[in-house]
Design a protein around this motif. Structure first.
Motif, short mmCIF file in Angstrom:
data_model
loop_
_atom_site.label_atom_id
_atom_site.label_comp_id
_atom_site.label_asym_id
_atom_site.label_seq_id
_atom_site.Cartn_x
_atom_site.Cartn_y
_atom_site.Cartn_z
N LEU A 23 0.86 -1.18 0.00
CA LEU A 23 0.00 0.00 0.00
C LEU A 23 0.90 1.23 0.00
O LEU A 23 1.67 1.45 0.94
N LEU A 24 0.81 2.00 -1.08
CA LEU A 24 1.63 3.20 -1.24
C LEU A 24 0.82 4.41 -0.79
O LEU A 24 -0.31 4.61 -1.25
N ALA A 25 1.41 5.21 0.09
CA ALA A 25 0.71 6.37 0.64
C ALA A 25 1.49 7.64 0.33
O ALA A 25 2.71 7.70 0.51
N ALA A 26 0.77 8.65 -0.15
CA ALA A 26 1.35 9.98 -0.38
C ALA A 26 0.51 11.00 0.39
O ALA A 26 -0.66 10.76 0.71
N ASN A 27 1.13 12.13 0.67
CA ASN A 27 0.42 13.18 1.41
C ASN A 27 -0.58 13.87 0.51
O ASN A 27 -0.24 14.33 -0.59
N GLY A 28 -1.83 13.94 0.97
CA GLY A 28 -2.86 14.63 0.21
C GLY A 28 -2.81 16.14 0.45
O GLY A 28 -1.93 16.66 1.14
N ARG A 29 -3.77 16.83 -0.09
CA ARG A 29 -3.87 18.27 0.10
C ARG A 29 -4.20 18.57 1.56
O ARG A 29 -4.68 17.69 2.29
N PRO A 30 -3.95 19.80 2.02
CA PRO A 30 -4.14 20.11 3.44
C PRO A 30 -5.54 19.80 3.97
O PRO A 30 -5.70 19.48 5.14
N LEU A 35 -3.95 6.83 -1.01
CA LEU A 35 -3.48 5.45 -0.86
C LEU A 35 -3.73 4.67 -2.14
O LEU A 35 -4.81 4.75 -2.72
N VAL A 36 -2.73 3.88 -2.55
CA VAL A 36 -2.85 3.06 -3.74
C VAL A 36 -2.30 1.66 -3.47
O VAL A 36 -1.11 1.52 -3.15
N PRO A 37 -3.13 0.61 -3.55
CA PRO A 37 -2.60 -0.75 -3.50
C PRO A 37 -1.85 -1.05 -4.81
O PRO A 37 -2.38 -0.75 -5.89
N THR A 38 -0.66 -1.62 -4.73
CA THR A 38 0.12 -1.79 -5.95
C THR A 38 1.18 -2.87 -5.82
O THR A 38 1.72 -3.10 -4.74
N HIS A 39 1.46 -3.54 -6.94
CA HIS A 39 2.66 -4.36 -7.04
C HIS A 39 3.86 -3.43 -7.17
O HIS A 39 3.74 -2.31 -7.68
N PHE A 40 5.01 -3.90 -6.73
CA PHE A 40 6.21 -3.09 -6.82
C PHE A 40 7.41 -4.02 -7.00
O PHE A 40 7.35 -5.22 -6.73
N LEU A 41 8.49 -3.42 -7.45
CA LEU A 41 9.75 -4.15 -7.61
C LEU A 41 10.79 -3.48 -6.73
O LEU A 41 11.12 -2.31 -6.91
N LEU A 42 11.29 -4.22 -5.74
CA LEU A 42 12.31 -3.71 -4.83
C LEU A 42 13.70 -4.07 -5.35
O LEU A 42 13.98 -5.24 -5.62
N ASP A 43 14.53 -3.07 -5.48
CA ASP A 43 15.95 -3.28 -5.77
C ASP A 43 16.69 -2.82 -4.52
O ASP A 43 17.08 -1.66 -4.39
N ALA A 44 16.87 -3.75 -3.58
CA ALA A 44 17.43 -3.40 -2.29
C ALA A 44 18.88 -2.95 -2.40
O ALA A 44 19.34 -2.10 -1.61
N GLU A 45 19.59 -3.50 -3.36
CA GLU A 45 21.00 -3.12 -3.50
C GLU A 45 21.13 -1.66 -3.95
O GLU A 45 22.03 -0.95 -3.51
N ARG A 46 20.26 -1.23 -4.82
CA ARG A 46 20.28 0.17 -5.27
C ARG A 46 19.53 1.10 -4.33
O ARG A 46 19.61 2.32 -4.46
N GLY A 47 18.77 0.52 -3.41
CA GLY A 47 17.97 1.33 -2.51
C GLY A 47 16.83 2.02 -3.21
O GLY A 47 16.50 3.18 -2.90
N GLU A 48 16.18 1.32 -4.15
CA GLU A 48 15.06 1.93 -4.87
C GLU A 48 13.95 0.92 -5.10
O GLU A 48 14.16 -0.30 -5.07
N ILE A 49 12.76 1.47 -5.32
CA ILE A 49 11.56 0.69 -5.59
C ILE A 49 10.94 1.24 -6.87
O ILE A 49 10.83 2.46 -7.03
N LEU A 50 10.55 0.34 -7.76
CA LEU A 50 9.98 0.74 -9.05
C LEU A 50 8.54 0.23 -9.17
O LEU A 50 8.23 -0.89 -8.76
N LEU A 51 7.70 1.06 -9.78
CA LEU A 51 6.33 0.65 -10.06
C LEU A 51 5.77 1.58 -11.12
O LEU A 51 6.44 2.53 -11.56
N HIS A 52 4.56 1.31 -11.56
CA HIS A 52 3.91 2.20 -12.52
C HIS A 52 2.44 2.33 -12.16
O HIS A 52 1.86 1.45 -11.53
N LEU A 53 1.86 3.44 -12.58
CA LEU A 53 0.45 3.73 -12.33
C LEU A 53 -0.16 4.33 -13.60
O LEU A 53 0.55 4.84 -14.46
N ALA A 54 -1.48 4.27 -13.67
CA ALA A 54 -2.18 4.95 -14.76
C ALA A 54 -2.00 6.46 -14.60
O ALA A 54 -1.99 6.99 -13.48
N ALA A 55 -1.85 7.15 -15.73
CA ALA A 55 -1.58 8.59 -15.70
C ALA A 55 -2.60 9.40 -14.89
O ALA A 55 -2.23 10.38 -14.24
#
Length: 219
Positions: A26-33, A39-59
């Protein structure tokens, strides 16, 4: 997320737990005040060695607008949860919840270019769909390329990882093991089928084995 000293998971532990196949969160971002978080439920790809997570969403996904306004996000992965009745846990008979949860606190970058979006999609395909190595996204070629304008990539740079494995590690080891047997009994009862009980029991026993191994090593 409150993490007690006895519930804290170290890096080896949370990496191994995720590597068992946990790549949906579950990916969470801060909404407007004047709104709550997005909140968005999503698959993701963790690259722990690079310290990054990749995913995509509809525009049109509203999380993208939230990220553009504030790039600080949290991705939470939770599994192995179960309710433990108070009478299982001894005096004073307080019920509790068992669960494992890993939170990635990140800064997010919206990926706009076709080439960079294709790279993210291809890495996701290689992870989630390895049985079709010939299925790849190439900008300007094929059906997938036609869909690229409607997608946005997200690259999350991991700033902090907080891992919690809440399975009564504060209780005596014998009591913790007895609760695992209770979970086994309940998950096997035809009239009380709790799909998560088996997962919670697996994690509880794993935590039990970790702490007893440390105790034996210290003796």
């Amino acid at each position: 997320m409150l993490i007690r000293s006895w519930d804290r998971g170290d890096e080896d532990e949370w990496r191994a737990w995720l590597a068992e196949g946990r790549d949906f969160g579950l990916l969470a971002a801060n909404g407007r005040p004047d709104e709550g978080p997005v909140l968005v439920p999503t698959h993701f790809l963790l690259d722990a060695e690079r310290g990054e997570i990749l995913l995509h969403l509809a525009a049109p996904n509203p999380l993208l607008a939230a990220v553009r306004a504030d790039p600080n996000v949290t991705l939470a992965v939770t599994d192995g949860y179960a309710f433990a009745p108070g009478h299982w846990r001894g005096a004073p008979g307080t019920p509790t919840s068992y669960y494992a949860s890993v939170h990635f606190h990140c800064t997010a970058e919206v990926v706009e270019s076709a080439a960079d979006k294709a790279e993210i999609l291809n890495r996701q395909l290689a992870h989630f769909q390895p049985e079709t190595p010939d299925v790849r996204v190439v900008p300007g070629e094929g059906e997938f390329a036609r869909l690229l304008p409607g997608l946005r990539g997200l690259r999350l740079t991991v700033c902090e990882v907080r891992a919690k494995f809440k399975y009564d590690d504060k209780k005596p080891a014998e009591a913790q093991h007895a609760i695992a047997e209770r979970l086994a009994e309940r998950s096997g009862a035809p009239a009380l089928r709790y799909d998560q009980d088996a997962a919670a029991r697996t994690q509880l026993l794993r935590r039990h084995q970790r702490r007893t191994a440390v105790t034996r090593a210290a003796d």
